[in-house]
Design an enzyme around this catalytic site. Structure first.
Site, PDB file in Angstrom:
ATOM      1  N   LYS A   1       0.844  -1.209   0.000  1.00 25.51           N
ATOM      2  CA  LYS A   1       0.000   0.000   0.000  1.00 25.51           C
ATOM      3  C   LYS A   1       0.878   1.257   0.000  1.00 25.51           C
ATOM      4  O   LYS A   1       0.603   2.227  -0.716  1.00 25.51           O
ATOM      5  CB  LYS A   1      -0.908  -0.047   1.231  1.00 25.51           C
ATOM      6  CG  LYS A   1      -1.493   1.257   1.680  1.00 25.51           C
ATOM      7  CD  LYS A   1      -2.890   1.483   1.195  1.00 25.51           C
ATOM      8  CE  LYS A   1      -3.349   2.892   1.605  1.00 25.51           C
ATOM      9  NZ  LYS A   1      -4.522   3.335   0.950  1.00 25.51           N
TER      10      LYS A   1
ATOM     11  N   LYS B   1       0.132  11.693   5.440  1.00 28.83           N
ATOM     12  CA  LYS B   1       0.309  10.600   6.416  1.00 28.83           C
ATOM     13  C   LYS B   1       0.931   9.373   5.745  1.00 28.83           C
ATOM     14  O   LYS B   1       1.906   8.795   6.236  1.00 28.83           O
ATOM     15  CB  LYS B   1      -1.048  10.233   7.032  1.00 28.83           C
ATOM     16  CG  LYS B   1      -1.005   9.003   7.923  1.00 28.83           C
ATOM     17  CD  LYS B   1      -2.382   8.381   8.141  1.00 28.83           C
ATOM     18  CE  LYS B   1      -2.234   6.915   8.484  1.00 28.83           C
ATOM     19  NZ  LYS B   1      -3.481   6.168   8.522  1.00 28.83           N
TER      20      LYS B   1
HETATM   21  P1  NAD Z   1     -11.661   8.455  10.314  1.00 24.90           P
HETATM   22  O1  NAD Z   1     -10.857   9.332  11.195  1.00 24.90           O
HETATM   23  O2  NAD Z   1     -12.824   9.014   9.562  1.00 24.90           O
HETATM   24  O3  NAD Z   1     -12.219   7.197  11.176  1.00 24.90           O
HETATM   25  C1  NAD Z   1     -11.520   6.572  12.209  1.00 24.90           C
HETATM   26  C2  NAD Z   1     -12.545   6.208  13.277  1.00 24.90           C
HETATM   27  O4  NAD Z   1     -11.900   5.433  14.297  1.00 24.90           O
HETATM   28  C3  NAD Z   1     -13.156   7.427  13.967  1.00 24.90           C
HETATM   29  O5  NAD Z   1     -14.574   7.371  13.857  1.00 24.90           O
HETATM   30  C4  NAD Z   1     -12.686   7.290  15.427  1.00 24.90           C
HETATM   31  O6  NAD Z   1     -13.637   7.759  16.366  1.00 24.90           O
HETATM   32  C5  NAD Z   1     -12.506   5.801  15.539  1.00 24.90           C
HETATM   33  N1  NAD Z   1     -11.645   5.363  16.622  1.00 24.90           N
HETATM   34  C6  NAD Z   1     -10.373   5.751  16.913  1.00 24.90           C
HETATM   35  N2  NAD Z   1      -9.897   5.071  17.988  1.00 24.90           N
HETATM   36  C7  NAD Z   1     -10.886   4.223  18.371  1.00 24.90           C
HETATM   37  C8  NAD Z   1     -11.019   3.262  19.419  1.00 24.90           C
HETATM   38  N3  NAD Z   1     -10.038   3.015  20.281  1.00 24.90           N
HETATM   39  N4  NAD Z   1     -12.184   2.593  19.531  1.00 24.90           N
HETATM   40  C9  NAD Z   1     -13.201   2.824  18.655  1.00 24.90           C
HETATM   41  N5  NAD Z   1     -13.142   3.721  17.635  1.00 24.90           N
HETATM   42  C10 NAD Z   1     -12.005   4.408  17.517  1.00 24.90           C
HETATM   43  O7  NAD Z   1     -10.634   7.759   9.305  1.00 24.90           O
HETATM   44  P2  NAD Z   1     -10.963   7.040   7.910  1.00 24.90           P
HETATM   45  O8  NAD Z   1     -10.920   8.040   6.809  1.00 24.90           O
HETATM   46  O9  NAD Z   1     -12.171   6.184   8.083  1.00 24.90           O
HETATM   47  O10 NAD Z   1      -9.646   6.161   7.736  1.00 24.90           O
HETATM   48  C11 NAD Z   1      -9.445   4.961   8.478  1.00 24.90           C
HETATM   49  C12 NAD Z   1      -8.168   4.308   7.989  1.00 24.90           C
HETATM   50  O11 NAD Z   1      -8.295   4.009   6.602  1.00 24.90           O
HETATM   51  C13 NAD Z   1      -6.927   5.186   8.134  1.00 24.90           C
HETATM   52  O12 NAD Z   1      -5.845   4.388   8.530  1.00 24.90           O
HETATM   53  C14 NAD Z   1      -6.733   5.759   6.735  1.00 24.90           C
HETATM   54  O13 NAD Z   1      -5.380   6.075   6.451  1.00 24.90           O
HETATM   55  C15 NAD Z   1      -7.208   4.599   5.875  1.00 24.90           C
HETATM   56  N6  NAD Z   1      -7.695   4.989   4.549  1.00 24.90           N
HETATM   57  C16 NAD Z   1      -8.507   6.081   4.407  1.00 24.90           C
HETATM   58  C17 NAD Z   1      -8.955   6.433   3.134  1.00 24.90           C
HETATM   59  C18 NAD Z   1      -9.857   7.630   2.928  1.00 24.90           C
HETATM   60  O14 NAD Z   1     -10.018   8.067   1.784  1.00 24.90           O
HETATM   61  N7  NAD Z   1     -10.469   8.178   3.997  1.00 24.90           N
HETATM   62  C19 NAD Z   1      -8.581   5.659   2.016  1.00 24.90           C
HETATM   63  C20 NAD Z   1      -7.800   4.531   2.205  1.00 24.90           C
HETATM   64  C21 NAD Z   1      -7.352   4.204   3.487  1.00 24.90           C
END
Ligand code: NAD
Length: 303
Positions: free
Chosen positions: A174, A249
């Site tokens: 990735k 990131k």
């Molecule tokens: P986000 O910040 O929208 O969601 C993360 C969620 O995790 C939040 O709702 C937060 O409250 C929750 N959380 C954190 N710690 C927690 C815990 N201990 N218990 C329960 N909930 C908890 O992030 P996202 O955009 O959904 O991204 C998630 C992952 O996917 C990241 O690692 C990101 O790099 C990856 N990603 C994101 C995208 C994108 O376009 N958004 C694309 C590919 C990969």
């Protein structure tokens, strides 16, 4: 029907959990943010009061969290977190789909193995739109048998499923991909800005380069110049898509990986600086194709 625990219901996790519920699974969910939890319940998931309750009785648990520290805190109780591995029965399958550093993924996976729990790192590509549509690409690291066990579940959230290799290989693949994406997006923006400043039409230049040796995915499928292509973030003020701050990131993770591998990444480092500069100019929430603005004296379309 499988009983699935799902922790982390943000931009990605929320629609992924909803797709599993829609496919008929019993999806027990938890998020620290009440609003995200509520959305998942509305989409047919089962609310849990905490992460431990969410994984109760589950054969499969998925986590979709922001970064390595959150994943290690949840699964290993690092930094005063939860030791959720301790709440799972032997043989349970943990799928961590967060994009995190390789060392954290391996640490959680190895601790899981010691406790008789199966673990795969399964970061995704495809963004929020892919999560909603169930068309994500999953890039998996771990044992082949665990990948096969996860396949039917992953197939209900994604279209392309790849087994990249051993534990951590999903994260490595990735990072390599996103570093290359950052480089060809910045290069595409740079070439378009140069041509347009010398009087060319961005659509004409895009067509020429698209049929020539400069062609690449950013140019052909995700053109950064507003007006050249419909249904891309550049066509809607760079809203939606993949945020610049998330690209920063991922590039940071790629740099750490390069240091570990003693592998020179001069173009990746430059791309990281460019996207970071763009983010520090207040553009972190815009789609990463807005890097074009860094090459222009004015925002595109601005008089
Ligand atoms: P986000 O910040 O929208 O969601 C993360 C969620 O995790 C939040 O709702 C937060 O409250 C929750 N959380 C954190 N710690 C927690 C815990 N201990 N218990 C329960 N909930 C908890 O992030 P996202 O955009 O959904 O991204 C998630 C992952 O996917 C990241 O690692 C990101 O790099 C990856 N990603 C994101 C995208 C994108 O376009 N958004 C694309 C590919 C990969």
């Amino acid at each position: 029907m499988t009983r699935i625990g799902f922790i982390g219901l943000g931009n990605m996790g929320g629609p992924m959990a909803a797709n599993l519920a829609r496919a008929g699974h019993a999806v027990q969910v938890f998020d620290l943010v009440a609003e995200n939890l509520q959305k998942a319940i509305t989409a047919g998931c089962i609310a849990a009061g905490d992460a431990r309750e969410a994984v109760g009785g589950c054969e499969v648990v998925i986590s979709m969290l922001p970064a390595g520290e959150h994943v290690c805190s949840l699964w290993l109780a690092e930094g005063g977190g939860q030791d959720l591995l301790g709440a799972l029965p032997a043989g349970a399958l943990v799928i961590d789909s967060s994009t995190i550093d390789v060392a954290s993924a391996r640490r959680v996976g190895e601790e899981a193995r010691v406790r008789g729990i199966r673990f795969i790192d399964a970061p995704v590509s495809g963004g929020v739109a892919g999560a909603a549509a169930g068309t994500l690409t999953f890039i998996v690291g771990g044992e082949q048998a665990d990948f096969e066990a996860a396949r039917p579940i992953l197939a209900q959230m994604g279209q392309n499923l790849f087994h990249a290799g051993a534990l951590g290989a999903g994260q490595i693949a990735k990072m390599c991909n996103n570093m290359l994406l950052a480089i060809h997006m910045a290069g595409t923006a740079e070439a378009l800005a140069l041509g347009v400043k010398e009087g060319l039409d961005p659509a004409v230049l895009s067509t020429i380069m698209g049929k020539s040796s400069g062609n690449n995915w950013s140019l052909e499928r995700y053109n950064p110049w507003p007006g050249v292509m419909e249904n891309v973030p550049a066509a809607r003020g760079y809203q939606g898509g993949f945020m610049t701050r998330l690209m920063v990131k991922d590039l940071g993770l790629a740099m750490a990986l390069a240091e570990h591998a003693h592998s020179a990444v001069p173009l990746g480092a430059l791309a990281r600086n460019l996207f970071n500069l763009h983010a520090t100019k207040g553009q972190g929430a815009k789609d990463f194709s807005s890097i074009l603005e860094l090459y222009l004296d004015k925002a595109p379309g601005e008089k």
